[in-house]
Design a protein around this motif. Structure first.
Motif, short mmCIF file in Angstrom:
data_model
loop_
_atom_site.label_atom_id
_atom_site.label_comp_id
_atom_site.label_asym_id
_atom_site.label_seq_id
_atom_site.Cartn_x
_atom_site.Cartn_y
_atom_site.Cartn_z
N GLN A 40 70.09 -9.48 56.18
CA GLN A 40 69.70 -10.75 56.78
C GLN A 40 69.33 -11.76 55.70
N HIS A 41 70.20 -12.74 55.51
CA HIS A 41 70.00 -13.82 54.54
C HIS A 41 69.03 -14.84 55.12
N ARG A 42 68.26 -15.51 54.26
CA ARG A 42 67.35 -16.55 54.77
C ARG A 42 68.14 -17.64 55.47
N ILE A 43 67.72 -17.99 56.67
CA ILE A 43 68.48 -18.93 57.48
C ILE A 43 68.35 -20.35 56.93
N LYS A 44 69.31 -21.18 57.27
CA LYS A 44 69.34 -22.59 56.88
C LYS A 44 69.33 -22.77 55.37
N ALA A 45 69.96 -21.87 54.66
CA ALA A 45 70.03 -21.97 53.21
C ALA A 45 71.33 -21.36 52.72
N ASN A 46 71.91 -21.94 51.66
CA ASN A 46 73.10 -21.36 51.07
C ASN A 46 72.71 -20.25 50.10
N CYS A 47 73.70 -19.70 49.42
CA CYS A 47 73.45 -18.51 48.59
C CYS A 47 72.58 -18.79 47.37
N GLY A 48 72.78 -19.94 46.74
CA GLY A 48 72.03 -20.22 45.51
C GLY A 48 72.40 -19.28 44.38
N LEU A 49 73.71 -19.07 44.18
CA LEU A 49 74.15 -18.11 43.17
C LEU A 49 73.66 -18.47 41.78
N TRP A 50 73.61 -19.76 41.48
CA TRP A 50 73.17 -20.22 40.16
C TRP A 50 71.75 -19.77 39.85
N LEU A 51 70.92 -19.66 40.90
CA LEU A 51 69.52 -19.29 40.69
C LEU A 51 69.39 -17.86 40.16
N GLY A 52 70.32 -17.00 40.54
CA GLY A 52 70.24 -15.61 40.13
C GLY A 52 70.42 -15.38 38.64
N THR A 53 70.99 -16.34 37.92
CA THR A 53 71.21 -16.17 36.48
C THR A 53 70.08 -16.76 35.63
N LEU A 54 69.15 -17.50 36.24
CA LEU A 54 68.18 -18.27 35.46
C LEU A 54 67.13 -17.41 34.78
N VAL A 55 66.71 -16.32 35.40
CA VAL A 55 65.69 -15.46 34.77
C VAL A 55 66.25 -14.81 33.51
N GLY A 56 67.46 -14.27 33.59
CA GLY A 56 68.08 -13.70 32.41
C GLY A 56 68.31 -14.73 31.32
N LEU A 57 68.77 -15.92 31.70
CA LEU A 57 69.00 -16.99 30.73
C LEU A 57 67.70 -17.42 30.08
N SER A 58 66.63 -17.48 30.86
CA SER A 58 65.31 -17.84 30.30
C SER A 58 64.86 -16.82 29.26
N ALA A 59 65.09 -15.53 29.52
CA ALA A 59 64.71 -14.49 28.57
C ALA A 59 65.50 -14.61 27.27
N ILE A 60 66.79 -14.92 27.38
CA ILE A 60 67.61 -15.07 26.17
C ILE A 60 67.15 -16.27 25.35
N LEU A 61 66.90 -17.39 26.02
CA LEU A 61 66.47 -18.59 25.31
C LEU A 61 65.11 -18.40 24.66
N THR A 62 64.27 -17.58 25.27
CA THR A 62 62.94 -17.33 24.70
C THR A 62 63.04 -16.65 23.35
N ILE A 63 63.89 -15.62 23.24
CA ILE A 63 64.01 -14.93 21.96
C ILE A 63 64.72 -15.80 20.93
N LEU A 64 65.61 -16.68 21.37
CA LEU A 64 66.28 -17.58 20.44
C LEU A 64 65.31 -18.59 19.85
N LYS A 65 64.21 -18.85 20.54
CA LYS A 65 63.19 -19.76 20.02
C LYS A 65 62.31 -19.10 18.96
N GLU A 66 62.36 -17.77 18.90
CA GLU A 66 61.53 -17.05 17.96
C GLU A 66 62.14 -17.08 16.55
N ASP A 67 61.29 -16.90 15.55
CA ASP A 67 61.78 -16.78 14.18
C ASP A 67 62.01 -15.30 13.86
N ALA A 68 62.16 -14.99 12.60
CA ALA A 68 62.47 -13.62 12.20
C ALA A 68 61.34 -12.64 12.48
N SER A 69 60.14 -13.15 12.80
CA SER A 69 58.99 -12.28 13.00
C SER A 69 58.73 -11.97 14.47
#
Length: 471
Positions: A25-54
């Motif tokens: 049962q999908h939440r009613i009156k809303a589309n899939c929001g597929l783009w939202l499913g990738t944002l947590v993983g992308l945020s984690a990748i960008l976080t480590i890219l902000k770090e230096d060698a330490s």
């Protein structure tokens, strides 16, 4: 562009039909929001890219896990697109993110073969198959994008736990932020254990057994485990950490006043038996701004510790409401009834999303984030969304096409965010440079996006802003 929009809409329709065919049962009156499913993983990748060698090991593992989560999202969506699936079946394509993540743990993080494979399988299975189980357990509560983001956030937390706690057994933390991380991880594991025990063992849903189990776990397991990992009394450390500084005492007193105001609003609505309006619910957004902005500027570690503790308390209270556990269950249910909106079904997702959206940047395992990145949730939902809702309800006479949101609300969303950014820049908390300009452009873009999306704003907008300000 129109061609790609039509193709995307076609993909979403096929996924919705696939979910429906399998009884999810999908939440009613809303589309899939597929783009939202990738944002947590992308945020984690960008976080480590902000770090230096330490960078720390926990940051490295979280960043590598982010890669696996993005692959998991793509594999899940592809499987839903290609053919009918059975909810309880584990599909072969789900091994792809497990293999990729295992290789990253083995080759980049230098983990052993057994550990790498075990962690990789956990990330790959929970990041794909686990999303469908979450939607099956809580029908009508999630879109596929929201469920993916929630599950992926839980995976990042679990990976940080299995990375950090074994290390602390041999090497107790010294710095306050590391000690706070250990405390919060143990507290959240405790809360998760209580939730799982109550879910799978009906005997613990009885009032007496529930409280015996909760208190026993706390006294016999949680506190001794904290003592072992920290190599000191956790209660003594917390008392000294909170009260060793006059500024912290003043800030805690100020937070207590904000908490009392929020409790007053809830009690007033319950006593009046009035259904809360959108404007009333936005009062909590304003109170969140008043709590988070001073904390992020002056006492980030204290805010970090407090936010994690409050999250654990919120989940426990929500569990008690769901189980109708006396003495608070009935009162909490009354509060849920008067503040519930169309996005809440079985559980109070809207306030939980708000809290996590505001705190998400603060919980990322890095100390190199700018103040603007930490303010991602404050800007988008604390200020922008609240202003858009207030102005839209009062003076929103011109609606966007295919949306119930107004042009006037979007304008208020833009100028409220820009106003806060400019104020903090004027006060010297934000440097006027490329990041400042990018934050202004991001605020404008996300304000238009807020007017069009039907995903939960409290979850989607902070993640989008975080990505925009860390990319």
């Amino acid at each position: 562009m129109e061609y790609f929009v039509k193709r995307y809409d076609c993909f979403e329709e096929r996924i919705l039909q696939s979910l429906k065919d399998n009884g999810i049962q999908h939440r009613i009156k809303a589309n899939c929001g597929l783009w939202l499913g990738t944002l947590v993983g992308l945020s984690a990748i960008l976080t480590i890219l902000k770090e230096d060698a330490s960078y720390s090991e926990i940051c490295l593992i979280v960043g590598l896990t982010g890669v696996g989560l993005i692959v998991s999202s793509l594999c899940l969506y592809l499987k839903l697109l290609t053919e009918k699936i059975a909810v309880r079946d584990f599909q072969a394509i789900y091994f792809l993110p497990a293999i990729i993540t295992s290789l990253l743990y083995l080759l980049v993080a230098n983990k052993g073969l057994l550990v790498s494979v075990t962690w990789g399988l956990a990330v790959g299975s929970l990041g794909t198959w686990g999303v469908l189980q979450l939607m099956s357990t809580f029908p009508y509560c999630f879109t596929i994008g929201e469920a993916t983001a929630v599950m992926h956030g839980c995976i990042l937390f679990l990976m940080s736990v299995v990375t950090n706690l074994p290390l602390r057994y041999h090497l107790p933390p010294i710095h306050d932020d590391d000690i706070a991380t250990v405390l919060l991880q143990v507290v959240m594991l405790y809360v998760i254990s209580v939730c799982l025990a109550s879910s799978y063992f009906p005997m613990f849903r009885l009032t007496r057994n529930f409280y015996i189990m909760t208190i026993t776990l706390l006294l016999i397991i949680v506190l001794p485990l904290m003592y072992i990992l920290l190599d000191q009394n956790p209660l003594t450390w917390m008392f000294y950490f909170v009260f060793n500084n006059k500024n912290k005492i003043v800030l805690i007193g100020y937070w207590a006043v904000c908490l009392l105001l929020s409790v007053f609003v809830v009690v007033y609505q319950i006593l009046q038996n009035l259904q809360a309006t959108t404007a009333t619910r936005k009062i909590f957004h304003l109170l969140a701004v008043l709590v988070y902005v001073p904390g992020l500027i002056h006492e980030r570690v204290l805010l970090y510790l407090a936010s994690g503790m409050i999250l654990g308390l919120f989940v426990l209270l929500e569990l008690m409401r769901y189980l109708k556990m006396p003495p608070f269950g009935e009162i909490l249910q009354q509060g849920f009834s008067v503040f519930v909106d169309e996005k809440d079904n079985l559980i109070s997702m809207t306030p939980l999303y708000l809290f996590c959206g505001l705190s998400f940047p603060l919980w990322m395992p890095t100390n190199n984030l700018s103040l603007l990145a930490l303010l991602s949730g404050i800007l988008t939902v604390g200020v922008g969304d609240a202003a858009a809702s207030f102005v839209g309800n009062k003076w929103g006479f011109h609606k966007w096409n295919d949306s119930n949101k107004s042009v006037e609300g979007t304008i208020a969303c833009i100028f409220s965010q820009i106003g806060l950014i400019c104020l903090l820049t004027f006060l010297g908390y934000i440097d006027s440079g490329w990041l400042f300009l990018r934050s202004l452009l991001s605020s404008i873009a996300l304000s238009f996006f807020e007017a069009q999306t039907n995903q939960v704003d409290n979850l989607a907008l902070p993640l989008l802003m975080y990505v925009c300000l860390t990319i």
